[in-house]
Structures are given as C-alpha cells and as structure tokens.
Design a protein around this motif. Structure first.
Motif, PDB file in Angstrom:
ATOM      1  N   ASP A 241       0.835  -1.202   0.000  1.00 12.63           N
ATOM      2  CA  ASP A 241       0.000   0.000   0.000  1.00 12.63           C
ATOM      3  C   ASP A 241       0.870   1.252   0.000  1.00 12.63           C
ATOM      4  O   ASP A 241       1.950   1.286   0.594  1.00 12.63           O
ATOM      5  N   ILE A 242       0.380   2.279  -0.676  1.00 13.76           N
ATOM      6  CA  ILE A 242       1.053   3.572  -0.673  1.00 13.76           C
ATOM      7  C   ILE A 242       0.594   4.336   0.564  1.00 13.76           C
ATOM      8  O   ILE A 242      -0.539   4.793   0.650  1.00 13.76           O
ATOM      9  N   THR A 243       1.492   4.437   1.526  1.00  9.19           N
ATOM     10  CA  THR A 243       1.173   5.128   2.785  1.00  9.19           C
ATOM     11  C   THR A 243       1.942   6.434   2.946  1.00  9.19           C
ATOM     12  O   THR A 243       1.582   7.262   3.796  1.00  9.19           O
TER      13      THR A 243
ATOM     14  N   GLN B 296      -1.725  -5.809  -7.373  1.00  7.27           N
ATOM     15  CA  GLN B 296      -2.632  -4.913  -6.661  1.00  7.27           C
ATOM     16  C   GLN B 296      -2.093  -3.483  -6.659  1.00  7.27           C
ATOM     17  O   GLN B 296      -0.881  -3.257  -6.593  1.00  7.27           O
ATOM     18  N   PHE B 297      -3.009  -2.523  -6.745  1.00  2.00           N
ATOM     19  CA  PHE B 297      -2.667  -1.112  -6.617  1.00  2.00           C
ATOM     20  C   PHE B 297      -3.548  -0.534  -5.517  1.00  2.00           C
ATOM     21  O   PHE B 297      -4.777  -0.557  -5.615  1.00  2.00           O
ATOM     22  N   SER B 298      -2.910  -0.053  -4.450  1.00  2.00           N
ATOM     23  CA  SER B 298      -3.683   0.428  -3.312  1.00  2.00           C
ATOM     24  C   SER B 298      -3.048   1.685  -2.746  1.00  2.00           C
ATOM     25  O   SER B 298      -1.837   1.709  -2.462  1.00  2.00           O
TER      26      SER B 298
ATOM     27  N   SER C 118      -9.690   5.856   0.301  1.00  2.73           N
ATOM     28  CA  SER C 118      -8.583   5.033  -0.211  1.00  2.73           C
ATOM     29  C   SER C 118      -8.943   4.467  -1.580  1.00  2.73           C
ATOM     30  O   SER C 118     -10.120   4.297  -1.915  1.00  2.73           O
ATOM     31  N   VAL C 119      -7.935   4.169  -2.346  1.00  2.00           N
ATOM     32  CA  VAL C 119      -8.107   3.661  -3.713  1.00  2.00           C
ATOM     33  C   VAL C 119      -7.478   2.284  -3.799  1.00  2.00           C
ATOM     34  O   VAL C 119      -6.336   2.079  -3.368  1.00  2.00           O
ATOM     35  N   THR C 120      -8.232   1.338  -4.346  1.00  2.00           N
ATOM     36  CA  THR C 120      -7.723  -0.026  -4.528  1.00  2.00           C
ATOM     37  C   THR C 120      -8.135  -0.515  -5.911  1.00  2.00           C
ATOM     38  O   THR C 120      -9.263  -0.286  -6.338  1.00  2.00           O
ATOM     39  N   GLY C 121      -7.218  -1.188  -6.590  1.00  2.00           N
ATOM     40  CA  GLY C 121      -7.525  -1.702  -7.919  1.00  2.00           C
ATOM     41  C   GLY C 121      -6.583  -2.828  -8.309  1.00  2.00           C
ATOM     42  O   GLY C 121      -5.675  -3.214  -7.558  1.00  2.00           O
ATOM     43  N   VAL C 122      -6.831  -3.371  -9.491  1.00  2.00           N
ATOM     44  CA  VAL C 122      -6.024  -4.464 -10.036  1.00  2.00           C
ATOM     45  C   VAL C 122      -5.287  -3.948 -11.256  1.00  2.00           C
ATOM     46  O   VAL C 122      -5.883  -3.299 -12.130  1.00  2.00           O
TER      47      VAL C 122
END
Length: 575
Positions: free
Chosen positions: A412-414, A504-506, A513-517
C-alpha cells in the motif's frame, strides 16, 4: 594315364565283392553278437586290393616331380593387364589433446557502467584432499530511462569448499558470504514526481553468511547426510537464522530395503518494525520430518511407494501441527527409451524464509509476514522419452493444491517517512491456491558442439480469498542454445517469454482510499553471446542482453534496463 585308369577299373569290382561277401556272412548269423575274429582277409581273384600311394609310379612317358601345394584362394595365375598399386596404410589425424585447467578468472565491462568479474580457484592437497574457492561480483549503475531515483545494484559473493576422501566415506565442509545492494526505484508515477524522489533514500542492502557440510558413506545404514546454518539480514535491522540437517539411509524390513530420510528445519527471525506499525515482527518455525520410501521394480515398471510425516511447531505462537503427505511415483517403459509413461502424487510442508523471498524479488520491504506453505498434494503425469539418440522430449501435466501459498503483492502507498512506502516495494500475502498446468519440453544434443532446449508451460489458477493469484504468470516459454562453431569460435543464446500477471494497486494515504487491479503486460527477453578462444588459456567474449530493447516491468513500477552490451575475457591457469 591309361595305366591309372586300368588299376582303378580293377579296384572297383574287388571292393564291391568284398563288401557283398561281408554282408552275406552277417546275414547268416544275426542273433549272435559275439566278437568275430577274422583269420584271413578275403582275397579277390582279379587283383589284390592296395592303398593308392601318395605318389604313385606312372607309366607315362612324362613323369614330373611332385609340386608344392600353395593354399591360396586362386592357386593358378590369372591373365590380367591390371597392376595393383602398392598398399599403404591411411594416415589418421590425431585430435589435439585438450588441456584442462583447474582455475579461471573472468572480467567484463559493459553499458550502464556494468562490471562483471569472477574467479574460481581449485587446489588439490595430496591425493585425497581438495580446496576450492569462488569469488564473484556483478554491478551496474542503473540509469534506467524514466526512473526518478538511483536504480543501480551490486552483488558480491565468496564461497569456499574443502573436501576430503577416505576409504569408507567422503566429507565436505563449506562456507560463504554475500553482500548485495539494491534500490526501491519503482515509485508510483505520475502520483509522485522528481521533487518527491529527491527526498528519498531508496538504497538498501542484504548480507548472507553460511557454513555447512555434507558426508557420503560407501557402505553403511546411513548413505549420506548434510547440515547448513545461514544468517541472513539487511541494513534495516532485520535478521534471520536457519538451520537445516538431514540424513538418508536404508533399513531392511523382511528382506526388503526401505529408504528413509530424516530431517529437521528450524527458522527464526525478526523485523525491526511492521509495515504499518512501529511494533517488532518476530517469527519462528521448527519442522521435524520422516520420509520412508519403498521401491518396487518388475521388468519395465518402477513404483516408489512412500509417505512424508512432518511435525511443525510455531515457536512464536506456541502451536503445533502434524502433517502427512503422499510420496508416490510410477514409471513404465512402453517402448524402451522411446516412450515412458510416468505419474505420481507428492506433497510437503514448504519452509518459506526471508532469504528465499529476496532471492525471487529484491524489492521486498523489510517487514514481511513469514509462514510455511502446506502443499497438500501435487499430482503429476505425462510422457517422456527419446525420439533419437540426440533428441529427448517430455510432455506433462500437474494439478496441485496449496494452503497458505505465498504471493508477492505491491505494498500500500502510505507515504510515511520510510523510503519503501511509495508503491515501490512488495509484501507477502497468503491464500489457498489450486494450480493446473501443462508443459512440453524438447532437448536436442546432437554432439558436444551443439545443444538446444525448448520449453513451454501454461498455468491456470484458482484462489480462495484474494481477487487474483498475484504476480503469477499464465504462460512461460524459453529457448536455450549453445553452439561450438569450431575450435576457436563459440556462441549461444537464450530467449524468455513471460505471460501476463496481475498485481494490486492500493493507496491508503488518501481519503477515500483507492484499490484496484493492475495487469502487467507479457514480455519477451532475448540474450546472446559469442566468444573466441585465442589459445588454450585465453578467451574473449561479447554479450548482448535484452536485444529487443523492451523496457518491460517484471514487477510493478520497476522497468528493466534496455539493450545492454558487455565484453570481456577469460584466463585459465594452474598453480
């Protein structure tokens, strides 16, 4: 000549009368079987029977001396005008004896400021001892296009081995050290720009030290054994210890030999802090296993029947489990070596480790979740054999079920203070995965000068909890070629094709928050080399990697270098 014919004519009736008289005498007394004493031989009235002399006296006017008999196929002269040439043995060119050296050193330089060097040293100590050492270094400054940070790497290693042979056993002691440096250069773009990159120190390093040994016995209940201790860590305070030992032997049960393997595998380590929390992460697993196997052979059929029993203790959670896996393999020769049918089902408890994950992906973050994988079964079957003395093939299929299978996934991008929290590192997730695969392989080995290998494999995955089987390709293909053109020139090539993968892209640092494949495109990588032997000791070579020049991404956000060239030389020597 007339006198000879006359004597022969007189001799023939005499022999016939003698045989007839003897037959009549035996007909008169057919019952008595006693010994008959001949008082006087029958005397023909025409002429005395006599043995023809080897050199008879001839009445002919021309009486010649006896000629020596020559035992030839043609004992008389043949009129011919052909005059054969004098025979001469053909001259056979002897191949030049190849000089083999025990040591070599290689040095090469190339684009992207690439340096490649290695040396192998081997020294015999008497007749039964030997010492060897390997030193290697590979580094590059990176300079990958469209990358915002430093993308260089380096890998240096040293391995040493000592071997001693005795009459009943041979043992080896080994040890080594490795130091690697890499960069988390795969910042998520265009989410981050050069200004952000300039504030990050994305460099990180790994250290790897190990000692171990193995032993082989010529005759005994225990045939071999090995032991290994490894210490692995990084410059972020992570550390991992692993100890492995096993012994393989044979026991006799009711006149049947049973092969038995006994092994232990301990893993313990810690990370300085978790990915999303400042707490320390500790892990530890201890395995003890026994794997007996009994082999049956009858004509062209070979059957291995066995099981594997494993005891697992999670030292951090104080939990224990017991696993039993099949270990069965069957092989049957339908047509000698031309067509062989094989199959079986196996399983095992896979001990995942920080070291193994880094070997596959150098961009992992220093806070992974480490747990073993329960491979419940791996059923396989197929055909293999030889199409000719120079060509072999294998066609196979696999279906396996794995609980808690380890999968790489983009973190995850934190955007914390750590340099690996900007979508440029990878973590581990686990899921129950079943995999169906089919593969075909062809190997051509015409002679020592030409070898060719072609392999392709297709995969289909089914996951239980995750959306995708992260970073697992649906297709793999490869081609390997080595060709010794003549005594001086040699060449080779290898081609790779890796199919699409899902990742995964999160982004959890934004609201919402944004989450995708993300689908990673398939890529093709072609590499080739050519070399020339100047003499027995010195050779030069040139290599080209990623000839297509495709800036593909093996892992998300981490493009590779474009086309690369490298040239160097190798020197072989003895002490």
């Amino acid at each position: 000549m007339f006198s000879i014919k006359k004597q022969i004519i007189l001799l023939i009736p005499s022999l016939l009368i003698s045989v007839f008289a003897l037959a009549q005498e035996r007909e008169g007394d057919t019952i008595q079987t006693g010994v008959i004493d001949v008082i006087k031989p029958y005397t023909p009235s025409i002429s005395d029977a006599f043995k023809v002399k080897e050199t008879p006296s001839l009445d002919d006017n021309d009486t010649g001396t006896k000629k020596d008999v020559k035992y030839n196929i043609f004992s008389f002269p043949v009129a011919s005008t052909f005059t054969p040439a004098k025979g001469k043995a053909a001259v056979v060119d002897k191949a030049k004896k190849i000089k083999l050296y025990n040591n070599y050193a290689t040095l090469g330089v190339g684009t992207y400021t690439t340096i490649l060097g290695e040396a192998y040293l081997n020294h015999a100590i008497g007749r039964d001892q030997a010492f060897s050492a390997y030193i290697g270094h590979h580094s590059s400054q990176g300079d990958i296009d469209e990358v915002l940070t430093d993308s260089g790497f380096s890998d240096s290693k040293l391995n040493v081995t000592y071997t001693k042979s005795d009459r009943d056993y041979t043992w080896t002691a080994l040890g080594g050290f490795q130091y690697q440096t890499y960069n988390w250069y795969g910042l998520q773009q265009p989410l981050f720009n050069q200004a952000t990159a300039d504030t990050l120190d994305v460099g990180h390093s790994f250290t790897n030290a190990y000692v171990g040994g193995d032993i082989m016995f010529e005759d005994g209940i225990v045939s071999s054994g090995s032991v290994l201790f490894r210490r692995f860590g990084d410059d972020y305070g992570s550390g991992e210890n692993r100890f492995k030992a096993n012994a393989i032997g044979t026991i006799n049960i009711q006149d049947n030999d049973v092969d038995v393997e006994v092994f232990v595998d301990y893993l313990g380590g810690s990370f300085d802090k978790a990915y999303a929390a400042p707490t320390e992460v500790n892990y530890g697993n201890f395995q003890f296993g026994v794997a007996p196997k009994f082999q049956l052979k009858q004509d062209d059929l070979t059957v291995d029947l066995g099981v594997k029993a494993v005891y697992l203790n999670n030292t951090e959670a104080s939990e224990s489990k017991f696993f039993i896996y099949p270990n069965i393999a069957v092989s049957y020769r339908l047509i000698d070596d031309v067509l062989i049918v094989f199959g079986g089902v196996k399983g095992g408890l896979i001990q995942n480790s920080y070291y193994d994950f880094v070997e596959d992906n150098q961009f992992v973050s220093p806070n992974l979740f480490i747990a073993p994988t329960d491979q419940q079964y791996n059923a396989f079957g197929g055909l293999k054999g030889k199409l000719s003395n120079a060509m072999s093939y294998t066609v196979s299929g696999n279906y396996k079920s794995e609980k808690n299978k380890a999968l790489f996934v983009n973190n995850d991008i934190t955007q914390t203070s750590e340099a690996y929290t900007y979508g440029n590192s990878f973590g581990m997730t686990y899921d129950d995965v079943t995999t169906l695969s089919v593969a075909a392989e062809l190997n051509v080995d015409i002679n020592r000068n030409f070898t060719l290998g072609i392999k392709g494999e297709y995969f289909s995955y089914d996951v239980k909890n995750e959306m995708e089987a992260w970073n697992l390709p649906d297709l793999k293909a490869s081609v390997f070629l080595d060709y010794q053109i003549n005594e001086q020139w040699f060449a080779g090539a290898n081609l790779y094709y890796i199919g699409e993968r899902k990742d995964q892209f999160s982004v959890s640092s934004v609201i919402p928050s944004v989450t995708g494949v993300v689908t990673l495109d398939a890529y093709f990588d072609a590499n080739a080399h050519v070399g020339y032997h100047i003499n027995d000791r010195f050779s030069v070579f040139a290599k080209a990697n990623n000839i297509v020049g495709e800036a593909y991404t093996k892992w998300q956000n981490t493009p590779v270098q474009g086309i690369q060239f490298l040239a160097g030389g190798t020197y072989k020597f003895d002490f």
